[in-house]
Design an enzyme around this catalytic site. Structure first.
Site, PDB file in Angstrom:
ATOM      1  N   HIS A 156     -27.320  29.475  27.852  1.00 34.71           N
ATOM      2  CA  HIS A 156     -27.520  29.856  29.257  1.00 34.71           C
ATOM      3  C   HIS A 156     -28.262  31.179  29.410  1.00 34.71           C
ATOM      4  CE1 HIS A 156     -24.938  26.778  31.240  1.00 34.71           C
ATOM      5  NE2 HIS A 156     -24.490  26.664  30.008  1.00 34.71           N
ATOM      6  N   ASP A 358     -32.610  37.772  32.585  1.00 34.07           N
ATOM      7  CA  ASP A 358     -31.625  36.792  33.026  1.00 34.07           C
ATOM      8  C   ASP A 358     -32.067  35.435  32.516  1.00 34.07           C
ATOM      9  OD1 ASP A 358     -29.354  35.918  34.400  1.00 34.07           O
ATOM     10  OD2 ASP A 358     -29.868  37.077  36.199  1.00 34.07           O
TER      11      ASP A 358
HETATM   12  P1  ADQ Z   1     -24.535  34.571  35.317  1.00 33.63           P
HETATM   13  O1  ADQ Z   1     -25.018  35.722  34.534  1.00 33.63           O
HETATM   14  O2  ADQ Z   1     -23.118  34.646  35.741  1.00 33.63           O
HETATM   15  O3  ADQ Z   1     -24.779  33.192  34.558  1.00 33.63           O
HETATM   16  P2  ADQ Z   1     -26.032  33.497  37.729  1.00 33.63           P
HETATM   17  O4  ADQ Z   1     -26.974  32.472  37.245  1.00 33.63           O
HETATM   18  O5  ADQ Z   1     -26.598  34.304  38.823  1.00 33.63           O
HETATM   19  O6  ADQ Z   1     -25.534  34.520  36.624  1.00 33.63           O
HETATM   20  O7  ADQ Z   1     -24.769  32.708  38.227  1.00 33.63           O
HETATM   21  C1  ADQ Z   1     -23.745  33.321  38.875  1.00 33.63           C
HETATM   22  C2  ADQ Z   1     -22.935  32.315  39.691  1.00 33.63           C
HETATM   23  O8  ADQ Z   1     -21.757  32.985  40.128  1.00 33.63           O
HETATM   24  C3  ADQ Z   1     -23.677  31.864  40.938  1.00 33.63           C
HETATM   25  O9  ADQ Z   1     -23.358  30.525  41.232  1.00 33.63           O
HETATM   26  C4  ADQ Z   1     -23.153  32.811  42.010  1.00 33.63           C
HETATM   27  O10 ADQ Z   1     -23.092  32.271  43.302  1.00 33.63           O
HETATM   28  C5  ADQ Z   1     -21.752  33.110  41.517  1.00 33.63           C
HETATM   29  N1  ADQ Z   1     -21.427  34.503  41.880  1.00 33.63           N
HETATM   30  C6  ADQ Z   1     -22.081  35.606  41.546  1.00 33.63           C
HETATM   31  N2  ADQ Z   1     -21.521  36.683  42.155  1.00 33.63           N
HETATM   32  C7  ADQ Z   1     -20.502  36.212  42.879  1.00 33.63           C
HETATM   33  C8  ADQ Z   1     -19.551  36.805  43.764  1.00 33.63           C
HETATM   34  N3  ADQ Z   1     -19.585  38.098  44.062  1.00 33.63           N
HETATM   35  N4  ADQ Z   1     -18.631  36.014  44.340  1.00 33.63           N
HETATM   36  C9  ADQ Z   1     -18.626  34.700  44.074  1.00 33.63           C
HETATM   37  N5  ADQ Z   1     -19.510  34.079  43.292  1.00 33.63           N
HETATM   38  C10 ADQ Z   1     -20.428  34.826  42.697  1.00 33.63           C
HETATM   39  C11 ADQ Z   1     -25.327  32.810  33.282  1.00 33.63           C
HETATM   40  C12 ADQ Z   1     -26.692  33.390  32.931  1.00 33.63           C
HETATM   41  C13 ADQ Z   1     -27.692  33.057  34.036  1.00 33.63           C
HETATM   42  C14 ADQ Z   1     -27.753  31.547  34.239  1.00 33.63           C
HETATM   43  C15 ADQ Z   1     -26.369  30.970  34.426  1.00 33.63           C
HETATM   44  C16 ADQ Z   1     -26.391  29.467  34.449  1.00 33.63           C
HETATM   45  O11 ADQ Z   1     -26.596  34.793  32.737  1.00 33.63           O
HETATM   46  O12 ADQ Z   1     -28.976  33.543  33.695  1.00 33.63           O
HETATM   47  O13 ADQ Z   1     -28.520  31.271  35.391  1.00 33.63           O
HETATM   48  O14 ADQ Z   1     -25.500  31.381  33.373  1.00 33.63           O
HETATM   49  O15 ADQ Z   1     -27.013  28.927  33.328  1.00 33.63           O
END
Ligand code: ADQ
Length: 463
Positions: A156, A358
Protein backbone atom coordinates in the site's frame (compact mmCIF):
# COMPACT_ATOMS: atom_id res chain seq x y z
CA UNK A 1 -15.15 -20.96 -5.76
CA UNK A 2 -11.75 -21.00 -4.02
CA UNK A 3 -11.75 -19.34 -0.60
CA UNK A 4 -9.91 -16.08 -0.12
CA UNK A 5 -7.47 -15.69 2.75
CA UNK A 6 -6.55 -12.08 3.49
CA UNK A 7 -3.61 -11.25 5.71
CA UNK A 8 -3.09 -7.73 7.00
CA UNK A 9 -1.66 -6.24 10.14
CA UNK A 10 -4.99 -5.01 11.42
CA UNK A 11 -8.16 -6.98 10.87
CA UNK A 12 -11.37 -4.98 10.58
CA UNK A 13 -13.99 -6.81 12.60
CA UNK A 14 -17.71 -6.38 11.92
CA UNK A 15 -17.85 -3.88 14.81
CA UNK A 16 -15.62 -1.43 12.97
CA UNK A 17 -18.07 -1.13 10.12
CA UNK A 18 -19.17 2.40 10.76
CA UNK A 19 -16.51 4.50 12.37
CA UNK A 20 -12.85 3.80 11.67
CA UNK A 21 -13.06 1.48 8.71
CA UNK A 22 -11.63 3.30 5.69
CA UNK A 23 -12.23 2.38 2.09
CA UNK A 24 -9.71 -0.44 1.98
CA UNK A 25 -11.20 -2.38 4.88
CA UNK A 26 -14.63 -2.11 3.34
CA UNK A 27 -13.36 -3.30 -0.05
CA UNK A 28 -11.61 -6.31 1.44
CA UNK A 29 -14.54 -7.31 3.59
CA UNK A 30 -16.74 -7.20 0.52
CA UNK A 31 -14.38 -9.56 -1.35
CA UNK A 32 -14.39 -11.95 1.61
CA UNK A 33 -18.15 -11.90 1.95
CA UNK A 34 -18.57 -12.83 -1.69
CA UNK A 35 -15.96 -15.55 -1.82
CA UNK A 36 -15.94 -16.76 1.78
CA UNK A 37 -12.68 -17.17 3.63
CA UNK A 38 -10.43 -15.95 6.40
CA UNK A 39 -9.12 -12.58 7.49
CA UNK A 40 -5.91 -13.17 9.42
CA UNK A 41 -3.72 -10.68 11.28
CA UNK A 42 -2.80 -9.02 14.56
CA UNK A 43 -5.58 -8.61 17.13
CA UNK A 44 -4.28 -5.17 18.10
CA UNK A 45 -3.64 -6.49 21.65
CA UNK A 46 -0.30 -6.63 23.44
CA UNK A 47 -0.28 -9.33 26.11
CA UNK A 48 2.23 -10.81 28.54
CA UNK A 49 2.37 -14.25 26.90
CA UNK A 50 0.93 -14.48 23.38
CA UNK A 51 -0.70 -17.81 22.45
CA UNK A 52 0.54 -19.57 19.32
CA UNK A 53 -3.00 -20.30 18.07
CA UNK A 54 -5.21 -17.51 16.77
CA UNK A 55 -8.49 -16.24 18.20
CA UNK A 56 -11.15 -17.37 15.77
CA UNK A 57 -14.41 -15.58 15.17
CA UNK A 58 -16.91 -16.82 12.61
CA UNK A 59 -19.55 -14.68 10.99
CA UNK A 60 -21.30 -16.27 8.02
CA UNK A 61 -18.78 -17.41 5.44
CA UNK A 62 -16.05 -15.22 6.93
CA UNK A 63 -13.73 -16.20 9.77
CA UNK A 64 -11.45 -13.69 11.41
CA UNK A 65 -8.31 -15.19 12.93
CA UNK A 66 -6.09 -12.94 15.04
CA UNK A 67 -2.91 -13.34 17.05
CA UNK A 68 -1.80 -11.20 19.98
CA UNK A 69 1.73 -9.82 20.27
CA UNK A 70 3.84 -9.86 23.41
CA UNK A 71 5.62 -6.66 24.44
CA UNK A 72 8.93 -7.65 22.84
CA UNK A 73 7.35 -8.58 19.51
CA UNK A 74 5.29 -5.38 19.58
CA UNK A 75 8.45 -3.32 20.15
CA UNK A 76 10.62 -5.10 17.60
CA UNK A 77 8.11 -5.94 14.88
CA UNK A 78 5.46 -3.24 15.00
CA UNK A 79 6.96 -0.14 16.60
CA UNK A 80 10.47 -1.05 15.52
CA UNK A 81 11.12 -2.59 12.14
CA UNK A 82 7.73 -2.00 10.48
CA UNK A 83 7.13 1.56 11.63
CA UNK A 84 10.54 2.98 12.53
CA UNK A 85 12.59 1.29 9.77
CA UNK A 86 10.50 0.33 6.75
CA UNK A 87 7.90 3.11 6.96
CA UNK A 88 10.39 6.03 6.96
CA UNK A 89 12.64 4.35 4.40
CA UNK A 90 9.84 3.58 1.95
CA UNK A 91 8.66 7.20 2.35
CA UNK A 92 12.16 8.50 1.52
CA UNK A 93 12.83 9.78 5.05
CA UNK A 94 16.30 8.30 5.43
CA UNK A 95 17.15 10.56 8.34
CA UNK A 96 14.27 9.10 10.35
CA UNK A 97 15.13 5.48 9.61
CA UNK A 98 16.20 3.63 12.72
CA UNK A 99 17.83 0.29 11.96
CA UNK A 100 18.31 -2.11 14.85
CA UNK A 101 19.35 -5.68 14.19
CA UNK A 102 17.20 -6.98 17.10
CA UNK A 103 14.18 -5.28 15.53
CA UNK A 104 14.91 -6.91 12.17
CA UNK A 105 15.24 -10.29 13.91
CA UNK A 106 11.92 -9.59 15.65
CA UNK A 107 10.27 -8.75 12.32
CA UNK A 108 11.41 -12.07 10.82
CA UNK A 109 10.44 -13.90 14.04
CA UNK A 110 6.89 -12.51 14.03
CA UNK A 111 6.50 -13.36 10.35
CA UNK A 112 7.56 -16.96 11.15
CA UNK A 113 5.09 -17.05 14.04
CA UNK A 114 2.25 -15.78 11.88
CA UNK A 115 3.12 -18.28 9.13
CA UNK A 116 3.12 -21.15 11.62
CA UNK A 117 -0.29 -20.11 12.92
CA UNK A 118 -1.76 -19.64 9.44
CA UNK A 119 -0.68 -22.98 7.93
CA UNK A 120 -3.18 -25.17 9.84
CA UNK A 121 -6.04 -22.90 8.71
CA UNK A 122 -5.25 -23.20 4.99
CA UNK A 123 -6.95 -25.50 2.50
CA UNK A 124 -5.08 -26.52 -0.66
CA UNK A 125 -7.06 -24.36 -3.08
CA UNK A 126 -7.26 -21.21 -0.93
CA UNK A 127 -6.00 -18.03 -2.59
CA UNK A 128 -3.83 -16.04 -0.17
CA UNK A 129 -3.65 -12.23 -0.44
CA UNK A 130 -1.09 -10.63 1.87
CA UNK A 131 -1.09 -6.87 2.51
CA UNK A 132 1.60 -4.36 3.20
CA UNK A 133 5.06 -3.84 4.63
CA UNK A 134 4.46 -5.68 7.90
CA UNK A 135 4.41 -9.02 6.08
CA UNK A 136 6.95 -8.89 3.25
CA UNK A 137 8.61 -12.19 4.31
CA UNK A 138 5.37 -14.04 5.08
CA UNK A 139 5.09 -15.93 1.78
CA UNK A 140 8.67 -17.18 2.08
CA UNK A 141 7.87 -18.40 5.61
CA UNK A 142 4.74 -20.13 4.29
CA UNK A 143 6.60 -21.73 1.36
CA UNK A 144 9.23 -23.04 3.79
CA UNK A 145 6.36 -24.84 5.54
CA UNK A 146 5.25 -26.48 2.31
CA UNK A 147 2.45 -24.11 1.32
CA UNK A 148 1.96 -24.35 -2.45
CA UNK A 149 -1.13 -22.11 -2.73
CA UNK A 150 -1.33 -19.05 -4.90
CA UNK A 151 0.04 -16.16 -2.85
CA UNK A 152 -0.20 -12.52 -3.84
CA UNK A 153 1.17 -9.41 -2.11
CA UNK A 154 -0.05 -5.83 -2.35
CA UNK A 155 2.11 -2.99 -1.04
CA UNK A 156 0.00 0.00 0.00
CA UNK A 157 2.97 2.33 0.45
CA UNK A 158 5.55 3.51 -2.12
CA UNK A 159 8.45 1.27 -3.12
CA UNK A 160 11.71 3.24 -2.94
CA UNK A 161 14.22 3.70 -5.74
CA UNK A 162 17.10 1.18 -5.62
CA UNK A 163 19.65 3.67 -4.24
CA UNK A 164 17.30 4.54 -1.38
CA UNK A 165 16.52 0.89 -0.67
CA UNK A 166 20.25 0.13 -0.62
CA UNK A 167 20.66 2.22 2.57
CA UNK A 168 18.76 -0.48 4.48
CA UNK A 169 21.18 -3.08 5.83
CA UNK A 170 20.23 -6.59 4.68
CA UNK A 171 17.60 -5.32 2.26
CA UNK A 172 18.63 -8.26 0.06
CA UNK A 173 16.88 -10.56 2.53
CA UNK A 174 13.57 -8.77 1.93
CA UNK A 175 14.00 -8.75 -1.83
CA UNK A 176 14.77 -12.47 -1.86
CA UNK A 177 11.72 -13.15 0.31
CA UNK A 178 9.52 -11.31 -2.19
CA UNK A 179 10.37 -13.93 -4.80
CA UNK A 180 8.15 -16.40 -2.95
CA UNK A 181 5.02 -14.57 -4.22
CA UNK A 182 3.22 -15.41 -7.45
CA UNK A 183 2.11 -11.79 -7.90
CA UNK A 184 3.27 -8.51 -6.36
CA UNK A 185 0.98 -5.51 -6.78
CA UNK A 186 2.01 -1.88 -6.26
CA UNK A 187 0.16 1.40 -6.39
CA UNK A 188 1.84 3.02 -9.40
CA UNK A 189 3.93 2.06 -12.40
CA UNK A 190 6.79 4.01 -10.80
CA UNK A 191 6.63 1.76 -7.72
CA UNK A 192 6.45 -1.35 -9.90
CA UNK A 193 9.53 -0.22 -11.86
CA UNK A 194 11.42 0.48 -8.64
CA UNK A 195 10.67 -3.02 -7.34
CA UNK A 196 11.58 -4.66 -10.64
CA UNK A 197 14.88 -2.76 -10.62
CA UNK A 198 15.58 -3.81 -7.03
CA UNK A 199 14.87 -7.43 -7.90
CA UNK A 200 17.07 -7.34 -10.98
CA UNK A 201 19.87 -5.78 -8.90
CA UNK A 202 19.72 -8.26 -6.06
CA UNK A 203 19.51 -11.27 -8.27
CA UNK A 204 22.93 -10.39 -9.55
CA UNK A 205 24.25 -9.81 -6.03
CA UNK A 206 22.82 -12.86 -4.35
CA UNK A 207 23.18 -15.36 -7.14
CA UNK A 208 20.90 -18.00 -8.57
CA UNK A 209 19.45 -19.37 -5.31
CA UNK A 210 16.01 -18.57 -6.74
CA UNK A 211 15.50 -19.03 -10.42
CA UNK A 212 12.10 -17.41 -10.24
CA UNK A 213 10.45 -14.03 -10.67
CA UNK A 214 6.98 -13.15 -9.49
CA UNK A 215 4.71 -11.15 -11.75
CA UNK A 216 4.98 -7.46 -10.82
CA UNK A 217 2.23 -5.00 -11.79
CA UNK A 218 0.55 -1.81 -10.63
CA UNK A 219 -3.02 -1.77 -9.33
CA UNK A 220 -3.84 1.80 -8.27
CA UNK A 221 -6.27 1.57 -5.38
CA UNK A 222 -9.54 3.44 -5.72
CA UNK A 223 -12.81 4.10 -3.98
CA UNK A 224 -16.48 3.37 -4.60
CA UNK A 225 -17.12 6.70 -6.35
CA UNK A 226 -20.95 6.61 -6.40
CA UNK A 227 -21.18 5.16 -2.89
CA UNK A 228 -19.03 7.94 -1.48
CA UNK A 229 -20.88 10.61 -3.47
CA UNK A 230 -24.20 9.43 -2.05
CA UNK A 231 -22.77 9.38 1.46
CA UNK A 232 -21.60 12.98 1.03
CA UNK A 233 -24.89 14.15 -0.41
CA UNK A 234 -26.76 12.81 2.60
CA UNK A 235 -24.13 13.75 5.18
CA UNK A 236 -24.08 17.39 4.17
CA UNK A 237 -27.59 17.62 5.65
CA UNK A 238 -26.46 16.13 8.98
CA UNK A 239 -26.25 18.10 12.21
CA UNK A 240 -22.42 18.00 12.18
CA UNK A 241 -22.20 19.40 8.66
CA UNK A 242 -24.79 22.08 9.32
CA UNK A 243 -22.92 23.14 12.45
CA UNK A 244 -19.70 23.40 10.49
CA UNK A 245 -21.39 25.35 7.69
CA UNK A 246 -22.99 27.77 10.16
CA UNK A 247 -19.69 28.35 11.96
CA UNK A 248 -17.98 29.40 8.72
CA UNK A 249 -20.26 32.41 8.36
CA UNK A 250 -19.84 32.37 4.57
CA UNK A 251 -16.06 31.93 4.58
CA UNK A 252 -14.41 29.47 2.18
CA UNK A 253 -13.26 26.21 3.76
CA UNK A 254 -9.93 24.53 3.01
CA UNK A 255 -9.85 20.97 4.35
CA UNK A 256 -7.03 18.54 5.20
CA UNK A 257 -7.69 15.04 6.56
CA UNK A 258 -4.77 12.79 7.45
CA UNK A 259 -3.45 10.40 10.03
CA UNK A 260 -0.96 12.42 12.06
CA UNK A 261 2.03 11.06 10.16
CA UNK A 262 5.26 12.73 9.01
CA UNK A 263 4.74 11.36 5.49
CA UNK A 264 1.70 13.61 5.12
CA UNK A 265 3.69 16.86 5.02
CA UNK A 266 1.66 18.66 7.68
CA UNK A 267 4.28 21.15 8.98
CA UNK A 268 4.96 22.34 5.43
CA UNK A 269 1.22 22.45 4.76
CA UNK A 270 0.71 24.74 7.76
CA UNK A 271 3.59 26.87 6.47
CA UNK A 272 1.96 27.10 3.05
CA UNK A 273 -1.31 28.22 4.58
CA UNK A 274 0.58 30.83 6.58
CA UNK A 275 2.28 31.94 3.34
CA UNK A 276 -1.17 32.36 1.80
CA UNK A 277 -2.24 34.69 4.61
CA UNK A 278 1.08 36.55 4.52
CA UNK A 279 1.52 36.85 0.75
CA UNK A 280 -2.12 37.05 -0.39
CA UNK A 281 -3.66 39.22 2.33
CA UNK A 282 -7.01 39.41 0.50
CA UNK A 283 -7.79 35.95 1.92
CA UNK A 284 -7.41 37.00 5.54
CA UNK A 285 -10.71 36.66 7.39
CA UNK A 286 -12.23 35.10 4.23
CA UNK A 287 -10.88 31.55 4.53
CA UNK A 288 -10.75 28.91 7.24
CA UNK A 289 -8.45 25.89 7.14
CA UNK A 290 -9.78 22.80 8.91
CA UNK A 291 -7.14 20.15 9.51
CA UNK A 292 -8.38 16.85 10.95
CA UNK A 293 -5.44 14.68 12.03
CA UNK A 294 -6.04 11.93 14.58
CA UNK A 295 -3.03 10.73 16.56
CA UNK A 296 -1.41 7.71 14.96
CA UNK A 297 1.39 5.42 16.20
CA UNK A 298 1.80 7.44 19.41
CA UNK A 299 4.27 4.80 20.60
CA UNK A 300 6.89 5.80 18.00
CA UNK A 301 8.97 8.79 19.29
CA UNK A 302 9.07 10.56 15.91
CA UNK A 303 5.26 10.84 15.93
CA UNK A 304 5.25 12.48 19.35
CA UNK A 305 7.78 15.02 18.09
CA UNK A 306 5.64 15.80 15.05
CA UNK A 307 2.64 16.38 17.28
CA UNK A 308 4.51 18.95 19.36
CA UNK A 309 5.74 20.65 16.20
CA UNK A 310 2.22 21.00 14.80
CA UNK A 311 0.74 22.19 18.10
CA UNK A 312 3.35 24.96 18.11
CA UNK A 313 2.84 25.92 14.49
CA UNK A 314 -0.96 26.07 14.75
CA UNK A 315 -0.63 28.16 17.92
CA UNK A 316 1.85 30.54 16.32
CA UNK A 317 -0.13 31.05 13.10
CA UNK A 318 -3.41 31.49 14.94
CA UNK A 319 -1.74 33.84 17.43
CA UNK A 320 -0.43 35.98 14.60
CA UNK A 321 -3.50 36.14 12.33
CA UNK A 322 -6.64 35.40 14.40
CA UNK A 323 -9.25 38.03 15.04
CA UNK A 324 -11.90 38.11 17.74
CA UNK A 325 -14.34 36.45 15.36
CA UNK A 326 -12.00 34.43 13.11
CA UNK A 327 -9.46 31.66 13.68
CA UNK A 328 -7.50 30.81 10.52
CA UNK A 329 -6.60 27.18 11.42
CA UNK A 330 -8.92 24.77 13.16
CA UNK A 331 -6.73 21.85 14.13
CA UNK A 332 -8.39 18.70 15.49
CA UNK A 333 -6.67 15.51 16.66
CA UNK A 334 -9.91 13.56 16.46
CA UNK A 335 -11.18 10.70 14.35
CA UNK A 336 -14.36 11.55 12.48
CA UNK A 337 -16.87 9.10 11.07
CA UNK A 338 -16.71 8.49 7.33
CA UNK A 339 -20.10 10.12 6.95
CA UNK A 340 -19.02 13.25 8.82
CA UNK A 341 -15.87 13.51 6.69
CA UNK A 342 -17.89 13.09 3.51
CA UNK A 343 -20.11 16.00 4.53
CA UNK A 344 -17.14 18.20 5.44
CA UNK A 345 -15.47 17.50 2.09
CA UNK A 346 -18.61 18.55 0.27
CA UNK A 347 -18.74 21.83 2.18
CA UNK A 348 -15.12 22.61 1.30
CA UNK A 349 -13.90 24.87 -1.47
CA UNK A 350 -10.40 23.33 -1.44
CA UNK A 351 -9.10 19.83 -0.64
CA UNK A 352 -5.55 20.28 0.66
CA UNK A 353 -3.57 17.05 0.18
CA UNK A 354 0.19 17.58 0.26
CA UNK A 355 2.07 14.48 1.43
CA UNK A 356 5.85 14.33 1.09
CA UNK A 357 5.33 10.74 -0.14
CA UNK A 358 2.20 8.62 -0.21
CA UNK A 359 1.42 5.25 -1.76
CA UNK A 360 -1.87 6.52 -3.17
CA UNK A 361 -3.82 8.82 -0.78
CA UNK A 362 -7.49 8.02 -0.64
CA UNK A 363 -8.45 11.32 0.94
CA UNK A 364 -7.75 13.00 -2.42
CA UNK A 365 -10.17 10.62 -4.14
CA UNK A 366 -12.80 10.90 -1.42
CA UNK A 367 -12.68 14.69 -1.64
CA UNK A 368 -13.37 14.61 -5.38
CA UNK A 369 -16.16 12.03 -5.08
CA UNK A 370 -17.87 14.12 -2.38
CA UNK A 371 -18.18 17.33 -4.40
CA UNK A 372 -21.41 18.86 -5.65
CA UNK A 373 -21.10 18.56 -9.47
CA UNK A 374 -22.84 21.93 -9.89
CA UNK A 375 -20.38 23.76 -7.63
CA UNK A 376 -17.32 21.58 -7.09
CA UNK A 377 -14.30 22.39 -4.94
CA UNK A 378 -10.70 22.22 -6.16
CA UNK A 379 -8.07 19.66 -5.19
CA UNK A 380 -4.55 20.87 -4.41
CA UNK A 381 -2.46 17.70 -4.61
CA UNK A 382 1.17 16.82 -4.02
CA UNK A 383 3.02 15.38 -6.98
CA UNK A 384 4.46 12.83 -4.51
CA UNK A 385 1.12 11.15 -3.81
CA UNK A 386 0.52 8.04 -5.92
CA UNK A 387 -2.87 9.58 -6.74
CA UNK A 388 -1.15 12.37 -8.72
CA UNK A 389 -0.43 9.89 -11.53
CA UNK A 390 -4.18 9.60 -12.20
CA UNK A 391 -5.53 12.92 -10.90
CA UNK A 392 -3.72 15.14 -13.39
CA UNK A 393 -6.49 17.74 -13.36
CA UNK A 394 -5.90 18.62 -9.74
CA UNK A 395 -3.60 21.58 -9.03
CA UNK A 396 -0.40 19.56 -8.69
CA UNK A 397 2.22 21.02 -6.33
CA UNK A 398 5.61 20.26 -4.84
CA UNK A 399 4.96 20.46 -1.08
CA UNK A 400 8.54 21.63 -0.45
CA UNK A 401 7.84 24.83 -2.37
CA UNK A 402 5.79 26.67 0.23
CA UNK A 403 5.27 29.88 -1.81
CA UNK A 404 4.04 27.97 -4.87
CA UNK A 405 1.71 25.88 -2.73
CA UNK A 406 0.32 29.14 -1.33
CA UNK A 407 -0.11 30.39 -4.91
CA UNK A 408 -1.98 27.16 -5.78
CA UNK A 409 -4.28 27.72 -2.80
CA UNK A 410 -4.92 31.25 -4.02
CA UNK A 411 -5.69 29.94 -7.50
CA UNK A 412 -8.01 27.24 -6.11
CA UNK A 413 -9.87 29.79 -3.97
CA UNK A 414 -10.40 32.14 -6.91
CA UNK A 415 -10.96 29.60 -9.72
CA UNK A 416 -14.00 30.39 -11.94
CA UNK A 417 -16.93 27.97 -11.78
CA UNK A 418 -16.57 26.73 -15.38
CA UNK A 419 -12.95 25.70 -14.81
CA UNK A 420 -13.81 24.00 -11.52
CA UNK A 421 -16.55 22.00 -13.21
CA UNK A 422 -14.37 21.00 -16.14
CA UNK A 423 -11.49 19.84 -13.92
CA UNK A 424 -13.87 17.99 -11.61
CA UNK A 425 -15.51 16.13 -14.52
CA UNK A 426 -12.14 14.90 -15.76
CA UNK A 427 -11.05 13.92 -12.24
CA UNK A 428 -14.18 11.86 -11.64
CA UNK A 429 -13.76 10.13 -15.01
CA UNK A 430 -10.19 9.18 -14.06
CA UNK A 431 -11.38 7.84 -10.70
CA UNK A 432 -14.03 5.69 -12.32
CA UNK A 433 -11.39 3.95 -14.44
CA UNK A 434 -9.61 2.75 -11.29
CA UNK A 435 -12.29 2.39 -8.67
CA UNK A 436 -12.39 0.09 -5.70
CA UNK A 437 -13.93 -2.85 -7.58
CA UNK A 438 -11.41 -2.50 -10.43
CA UNK A 439 -8.57 -2.63 -7.90
CA UNK A 440 -9.82 -5.69 -6.04
CA UNK A 441 -11.03 -7.66 -9.07
CA UNK A 442 -7.99 -6.66 -11.12
CA UNK A 443 -5.59 -7.91 -8.47
CA UNK A 444 -7.43 -11.18 -7.88
CA UNK A 445 -7.77 -11.88 -11.62
CA UNK A 446 -4.05 -11.24 -12.13
CA UNK A 447 -3.22 -13.52 -9.19
CA UNK A 448 -5.36 -16.20 -10.74
CA UNK A 449 -3.59 -15.77 -14.07
CA UNK A 450 -0.04 -15.45 -12.70
CA UNK A 451 2.32 -18.24 -13.77
CA UNK A 452 2.37 -20.86 -11.03
CA UNK A 453 5.22 -22.10 -8.99
CA UNK A 454 5.53 -25.88 -9.60
CA UNK A 455 5.61 -27.26 -6.08
CA UNK A 456 5.15 -23.81 -4.66
CA UNK A 457 8.72 -22.57 -4.40
CA UNK A 458 9.99 -22.65 -7.95
CA UNK A 459 7.88 -20.48 -10.18
CA UNK A 460 8.22 -19.81 -13.86
CA UNK A 461 9.38 -16.41 -15.02
CA UNK A 462 7.17 -13.36 -15.12
CA UNK A 463 4.49 -12.92 -17.76
P1 ADQ B 1 -3.04 5.92 4.85
O1 ADQ B 1 -1.65 6.38 5.01
O2 ADQ B 1 -3.78 5.71 6.12
O3 ADQ B 1 -3.14 4.60 3.97
P2 ADQ B 1 -5.02 7.28 3.00
O4 ADQ B 1 -4.91 6.63 1.68
O5 ADQ B 1 -5.24 8.73 2.89
O6 ADQ B 1 -3.76 7.09 3.95
O7 ADQ B 1 -6.24 6.59 3.71
C1 ADQ B 1 -6.73 7.04 4.90
C2 ADQ B 1 -8.17 6.57 5.10
O8 ADQ B 1 -8.51 6.86 6.45
C3 ADQ B 1 -9.15 7.33 4.22
O9 ADQ B 1 -10.21 6.49 3.84
C4 ADQ B 1 -9.62 8.46 5.13
O10 ADQ B 1 -10.93 8.89 4.91
C5 ADQ B 1 -9.52 7.82 6.50
N1 ADQ B 1 -9.14 8.88 7.47
C6 ADQ B 1 -8.07 9.65 7.44
N2 ADQ B 1 -8.12 10.56 8.45
C7 ADQ B 1 -9.27 10.32 9.10
C8 ADQ B 1 -9.93 10.93 10.21
N3 ADQ B 1 -9.44 12.00 10.81
N4 ADQ B 1 -11.10 10.41 10.62
C9 ADQ B 1 -11.62 9.35 9.98
N5 ADQ B 1 -11.07 8.77 8.92
C10 ADQ B 1 -9.91 9.24 8.49
C11 ADQ B 1 -2.18 3.73 3.32
C12 ADQ B 1 -1.16 4.41 2.42
C13 ADQ B 1 -1.88 5.26 1.37
C14 ADQ B 1 -2.85 4.39 0.58
C15 ADQ B 1 -3.75 3.60 1.50
C16 ADQ B 1 -4.59 2.61 0.74
O11 ADQ B 1 -0.27 5.20 3.19
O12 ADQ B 1 -0.94 5.86 0.50
O13 ADQ B 1 -3.65 5.22 -0.24
O14 ADQ B 1 -2.98 2.89 2.47
O15 ADQ B 1 -3.82 1.76 -0.05
Amino acid sequence: MARLVIVSNRVAGPRERTVRAGGVAVALREALRRQGGIWFGWSGDVVEAAASTPHLHESGAVTTATLDLDARDHDDFYLGYANATLWPLFHYRLGLMDFRREAFAGYLRVNERFAAALVPLLRPDDVVWIHDYHFIPLAAALRARGVANRIGFFLHIPFPAPEVLATLPDHEVLIEALRAYDLIGLQTTGDAEALAAAMAGTQAAVGPAWTTSPTIASFPIGIDVDGFAELAEQAVQSRESRQLAASLAGRALVIGVDRLDYSKGLPLRFDAFEALLAGHPGHRRRVTYLQIAPISRGGVPEYRKLRRELDQRAGRINGRYSDVDWTPIRYLNRVSSRAALAGYYRLSRVGFVTPIRDGMNLVAKEFIAAQDPADPGVLVLSRFAGAAAELEDALIVNPMDVERVAAALDRALTMPLAERQERWRRLVAAMRRNDEAAWRNGFLAALDAAPRAPGGVQSSSAA
